[in-house]
Design a protein around this motif. Sequence first.
Motif, PDB file in Angstrom:
ATOM      1  N   LEU A  30       0.586  -1.119   0.251  1.00  0.00           N
ATOM      2  CA  LEU A  30       0.177  -0.079   0.040  1.00  0.00           C
ATOM      3  C   LEU A  30       1.249   0.806  -0.052  1.00  0.00           C
ATOM      4  O   LEU A  30       2.142   1.299   0.357  1.00  0.00           O
ATOM      5  CB  LEU A  30      -1.557   0.558   0.889  1.00  0.00           C
ATOM      6  CG  LEU A  30      -2.132  -0.971   1.211  1.00  0.00           C
ATOM      7  CD1 LEU A  30      -2.701  -0.754   2.889  1.00  0.00           C
ATOM      8  CD2 LEU A  30      -2.883  -1.253   0.561  1.00  0.00           C
ATOM      9  N   GLU A  31       0.018   2.094  -0.289  1.00  0.00           N
ATOM     10  CA  GLU A  31       0.964   3.739  -0.139  1.00  0.00           C
ATOM     11  C   GLU A  31       0.975   4.579   1.282  1.00  0.00           C
ATOM     12  O   GLU A  31       0.775   3.400   1.982  1.00  0.00           O
ATOM     13  CB  GLU A  31       0.384   4.470  -0.700  1.00  0.00           C
ATOM     14  CG  GLU A  31       0.554   4.673  -2.755  1.00  0.00           C
ATOM     15  CD  GLU A  31      -0.430   5.390  -3.338  1.00  0.00           C
ATOM     16  OE1 GLU A  31      -0.652   6.255  -2.394  1.00  0.00           O
ATOM     17  OE2 GLU A  31      -0.807   5.171  -4.559  1.00  0.00           O
ATOM     18  N   LEU A  32       1.588   4.747   1.100  1.00  0.00           N
ATOM     19  CA  LEU A  32       2.814   5.684   2.682  1.00  0.00           C
ATOM     20  C   LEU A  32       1.087   6.204   2.989  1.00  0.00           C
ATOM     21  O   LEU A  32       1.179   6.105   4.707  1.00  0.00           O
ATOM     22  CB  LEU A  32       3.715   6.516   2.042  1.00  0.00           C
ATOM     23  CG  LEU A  32       4.225   6.639   3.900  1.00  0.00           C
ATOM     24  CD1 LEU A  32       4.896   5.470   4.827  1.00  0.00           C
ATOM     25  CD2 LEU A  32       5.544   7.707   3.670  1.00  0.00           C
ATOM     26  N   ALA A  33       0.284   6.721   2.333  1.00  0.00           N
ATOM     27  CA  ALA A  33      -0.694   7.420   3.264  1.00  0.00           C
ATOM     28  C   ALA A  33      -1.814   6.570   3.733  1.00  0.00           C
ATOM     29  O   ALA A  33      -2.135   7.074   4.549  1.00  0.00           O
ATOM     30  CB  ALA A  33      -1.882   8.796   2.051  1.00  0.00           C
ATOM     31  N   ASN A  34      -1.681   5.654   2.822  1.00  0.00           N
ATOM     32  CA  ASN A  34      -2.588   4.014   3.383  1.00  0.00           C
ATOM     33  C   ASN A  34      -2.498   3.314   4.504  1.00  0.00           C
ATOM     34  O   ASN A  34      -3.067   3.100   5.367  1.00  0.00           O
ATOM     35  CB  ASN A  34      -2.900   3.535   2.366  1.00  0.00           C
ATOM     36  CG  ASN A  34      -3.842   3.984   0.894  1.00  0.00           C
ATOM     37  OD1 ASN A  34      -4.676   5.160   1.418  1.00  0.00           O
ATOM     38  ND2 ASN A  34      -3.426   3.427  -0.119  1.00  0.00           N
ATOM     39  N   PHE A  70       8.659   3.705   7.904  1.00  0.00           N
ATOM     40  CA  PHE A  70       8.140   3.541   6.655  1.00  0.00           C
ATOM     41  C   PHE A  70       8.585   5.189   5.730  1.00  0.00           C
ATOM     42  O   PHE A  70       7.868   4.639   4.529  1.00  0.00           O
ATOM     43  CB  PHE A  70       6.994   3.438   6.819  1.00  0.00           C
ATOM     44  CG  PHE A  70       6.183   2.532   7.684  1.00  0.00           C
ATOM     45  CD1 PHE A  70       5.806   0.557   7.555  1.00  0.00           C
ATOM     46  CD2 PHE A  70       5.951   2.202   9.299  1.00  0.00           C
ATOM     47  CE1 PHE A  70       5.652  -0.535   8.290  1.00  0.00           C
ATOM     48  CE2 PHE A  70       6.137   1.126   9.864  1.00  0.00           C
ATOM     49  CZ  PHE A  70       5.865  -0.049   9.135  1.00  0.00           C
ATOM     50  N   VAL A  71       8.795   5.361   6.741  1.00  0.00           N
ATOM     51  CA  VAL A  71       9.209   6.867   5.111  1.00  0.00           C
ATOM     52  C   VAL A  71      10.361   6.533   4.680  1.00  0.00           C
ATOM     53  O   VAL A  71      11.866   6.471   5.313  1.00  0.00           O
ATOM     54  CB  VAL A  71       8.902   7.832   6.381  1.00  0.00           C
ATOM     55  CG1 VAL A  71       9.351   9.196   4.783  1.00  0.00           C
ATOM     56  CG2 VAL A  71       7.446   8.011   6.651  1.00  0.00           C
ATOM     57  N   PRO A  73      14.416   8.405   3.567  1.00  0.00           N
ATOM     58  CA  PRO A  73      14.888   7.208   3.117  1.00  0.00           C
ATOM     59  C   PRO A  73      14.587   5.846   5.058  1.00  0.00           C
ATOM     60  O   PRO A  73      14.199   7.543   6.277  1.00  0.00           O
ATOM     61  CB  PRO A  73      16.619   7.950   3.346  1.00  0.00           C
ATOM     62  CG  PRO A  73      16.003   8.548   4.059  1.00  0.00           C
ATOM     63  CD  PRO A  73      14.757   9.292   3.801  1.00  0.00           C
ATOM     64  N   LYS A  74      14.361   4.737   4.762  1.00  0.00           N
ATOM     65  CA  LYS A  74      14.277   4.299   6.314  1.00  0.00           C
ATOM     66  C   LYS A  74      15.052   4.355   6.733  1.00  0.00           C
ATOM     67  O   LYS A  74      16.501   4.274   7.030  1.00  0.00           O
ATOM     68  CB  LYS A  74      13.724   3.245   5.630  1.00  0.00           C
ATOM     69  CG  LYS A  74      12.217   2.712   5.206  1.00  0.00           C
ATOM     70  CD  LYS A  74      11.585   1.432   4.701  1.00  0.00           C
ATOM     71  CE  LYS A  74      10.597   1.506   3.817  1.00  0.00           C
ATOM     72  NZ  LYS A  74      10.264   0.092   3.699  1.00  0.00           N
ATOM     73  N   PHE A  75      14.972   3.861   8.570  1.00  0.00           N
ATOM     74  CA  PHE A  75      15.770   3.981   9.049  1.00  0.00           C
ATOM     75  C   PHE A  75      16.427   5.735  10.012  1.00  0.00           C
ATOM     76  O   PHE A  75      17.595   4.795  10.229  1.00  0.00           O
ATOM     77  CB  PHE A  75      16.724   2.273   9.690  1.00  0.00           C
ATOM     78  CG  PHE A  75      15.687   1.225   9.157  1.00  0.00           C
ATOM     79  CD1 PHE A  75      15.304   0.980  10.340  1.00  0.00           C
ATOM     80  CD2 PHE A  75      16.133   0.992   7.553  1.00  0.00           C
ATOM     81  CE1 PHE A  75      14.444  -0.426   9.999  1.00  0.00           C
ATOM     82  CE2 PHE A  75      15.482  -0.562   7.673  1.00  0.00           C
ATOM     83  CZ  PHE A  75      14.709  -0.896   8.710  1.00  0.00           C
ATOM     84  N   THR A  76      15.444   6.494   9.485  1.00  0.00           N
ATOM     85  CA  THR A  76      16.061   7.480   9.293  1.00  0.00           C
ATOM     86  C   THR A  76      15.580   8.729  10.116  1.00  0.00           C
ATOM     87  O   THR A  76      14.530   8.400   9.356  1.00  0.00           O
ATOM     88  CB  THR A  76      17.309   8.121   8.358  1.00  0.00           C
ATOM     89  OG1 THR A  76      16.548   8.700   6.715  1.00  0.00           O
ATOM     90  CG2 THR A  76      18.222   7.183   7.733  1.00  0.00           C
ATOM     91  N   PHE A  77      15.502   9.727  10.494  1.00  0.00           N
ATOM     92  CA  PHE A  77      14.456  10.536  10.915  1.00  0.00           C
ATOM     93  C   PHE A  77      14.739  11.525   9.660  1.00  0.00           C
ATOM     94  O   PHE A  77      13.851  13.148   9.864  1.00  0.00           O
ATOM     95  CB  PHE A  77      14.965  11.378  11.962  1.00  0.00           C
ATOM     96  CG  PHE A  77      14.395  10.526  13.062  1.00  0.00           C
ATOM     97  CD1 PHE A  77      13.516   9.983  13.547  1.00  0.00           C
ATOM     98  CD2 PHE A  77      15.280   9.714  13.870  1.00  0.00           C
ATOM     99  CE1 PHE A  77      12.678   8.809  14.638  1.00  0.00           C
ATOM    100  CE2 PHE A  77      15.271   8.795  14.788  1.00  0.00           C
ATOM    101  CZ  PHE A  77      14.111   8.510  15.394  1.00  0.00           C
ATOM    102  N   THR A  78      15.273  11.081   8.640  1.00  0.00           N
ATOM    103  CA  THR A  78      15.266  12.603   7.455  1.00  0.00           C
ATOM    104  C   THR A  78      14.110  12.266   6.967  1.00  0.00           C
ATOM    105  O   THR A  78      13.501  11.402   6.649  1.00  0.00           O
ATOM    106  CB  THR A  78      16.797  12.105   6.651  1.00  0.00           C
ATOM    107  OG1 THR A  78      17.879  11.798   6.977  1.00  0.00           O
ATOM    108  CG2 THR A  78      16.561  13.602   5.383  1.00  0.00           C
ATOM    109  N   VAL A  79      13.504  13.442   6.529  1.00  0.00           N
ATOM    110  CA  VAL A  79      12.022  14.049   6.132  1.00  0.00           C
ATOM    111  C   VAL A  79      12.225  14.629   4.633  1.00  0.00           C
ATOM    112  O   VAL A  79      13.168  15.984   4.501  1.00  0.00           O
ATOM    113  CB  VAL A  79      11.060  14.701   6.774  1.00  0.00           C
ATOM    114  CG1 VAL A  79      10.052  14.812   6.203  1.00  0.00           C
ATOM    115  CG2 VAL A  79      11.358  13.135   8.286  1.00  0.00           C
ATOM    116  N   ASP A  80      11.817  14.297   3.337  1.00  0.00           N
ATOM    117  CA  ASP A  80      11.622  15.026   1.942  1.00  0.00           C
ATOM    118  C   ASP A  80      10.788  15.792   2.341  1.00  0.00           C
ATOM    119  O   ASP A  80       9.502  15.502   2.655  1.00  0.00           O
ATOM    120  CB  ASP A  80      11.313  13.859   0.850  1.00  0.00           C
ATOM    121  CG  ASP A  80      11.123  14.834  -0.110  1.00  0.00           C
ATOM    122  OD1 ASP A  80      11.731  15.769  -0.403  1.00  0.00           O
ATOM    123  OD2 ASP A  80      11.374  13.944  -1.003  1.00  0.00           O
TER     124      ASP A  80
END
Length: 515
Positions: A30-34, A70-71, A73-80
């Motif tokens: 499923l997509e991330l929003a779901n 899940f977001v 890049p995984k296993f980091t707190f970096t966010v797009d």
Amino acid sequence: MKSPGITRLIPALLAWATAWAAMAWLDGQLELANLAMLLVLASALSALWLPGWASMSASALAVLAFNWFFVPPKFTFTVDLHQNALLLVAMLLVNWIIAGLVIRQRRLAETAQTVAGREARLRQWGDTLRDASDPAAHAAALRAALQEASGRPVAVSVLRALGAQPDDSASLQVGEPDAEQCAGLALCVRDGRPMGAGSGRYDELPDAYLPLRGKGITLGAALVTGLARHPQAPELRAHLQALCDQMGSALHRSLMTAQEQQAREQAKLQATRNALLAAISHDYRTPLATIMGAASALQEQGDRMDGAQRQRLAAGIVEESERLARLTDNTLQLARLDSPAVALRCDWESTEEIVGAVLRRARRRPEGGRVRAWVEPALPLLWCDAMLVSQLLDNLLDNALKYSPAETPVELHAMRDGEHLVLAVSDRGPGIAPAWREKVFEVFQRGDTAPEQPRADGGRGAGVGLAVCRAIARAHQGELLMRPRAEGGCRFECRLPLRGDGPPPPAPEAKEAPA
């Protein structure tokens, strides 16, 4: 036994565990929003059981964990910032809003449940007091209700009489207050106002003193220990005071009812005394006048009378004296039996002996030869006051002889009817009009005969004989009834209970009672 906190924590942990397991399984499908919607659902479900701060903290930690696992890049707190930052912020805000709404609704439901419980407790307590003949006996129940509502130790002091004090013998105390608390209870009763924290009087006290208020009077007080530290003290105080006021109102009603009953008994006793005095002043005049006239005639003109005239005057004196004695006995017994605390001098008596003694007295009268008596054989002994039962039969025979024609018999029967002994006197007189068949048992009421029949006694009599008879029967837990006879006349039946714990009955032969 599990504590309430652990019991509420388990469903919340299950909701979070189920949501994380589902997200891990659906990751990549499923997509991330779901996947984020599953996190929102878990946050809303856990808010049903977790406290507010725990639900908010769990939602924030869940958003951070979602970003880590899940977001990309995984296993980091970096966010797009262009793709996922808005999603995470929206998730956090939605989780907090939903958790806040759920917690608010849960608190409203808990408050409504608390209010409903208090209303039910008030209704139940009101029903208990409404059916109580002695509300003071429910002081322990009041203490239990106050302890259940407050969760604090409670002591109750109840006054059992108007004008009593909490420290005298006319009070009832439930609980174990110390000396200072006893002084506070006494002060609360005297002032009739609440005391303690939040009451406006002695706010520095940690305990609450609540008066048991009736209508314009205080009949006790309740002590609720440590109510000032209760988280819902202001709302709870009003509920506790309502419980105490219900008790005070019930106590006031009970005491006023007792005083009213006592006043009625005193008024009834005084009315009886006044009626007896009126009877003495009115109905005693005729026999006294007859006695005085005959006696003065014998004194002044006795030497000029022949023997028959003197005998006639002497017989009139004896007859009127006996009538006066019967009237005196009846009035005195009526006054005695009307007393609330009358005590009978009862013993095991033989019915045959009582009937025989009554029959001997009746046959000494000129018209006594008309009396016939039958006693059923093997009657058990009767637990009674023999003098009163004899007086009852004397009165019934006297009425029957006065109100029946001179050529007709008067019958006296003694028989057993189940668990009762029946003493019946029958005559063949004119009878009693239907409207008077109950009034004849009232004091100073003389029943009308049938309209076409004159009074057999010439209108004499005070009207106390049958009232005394019924009073005697009821004093023995029995009853006196009047039944019209089909062939004319009346039948008066006295039904007295037979006790099963008495001695074995005598075994007389079947015969007519001796004269």
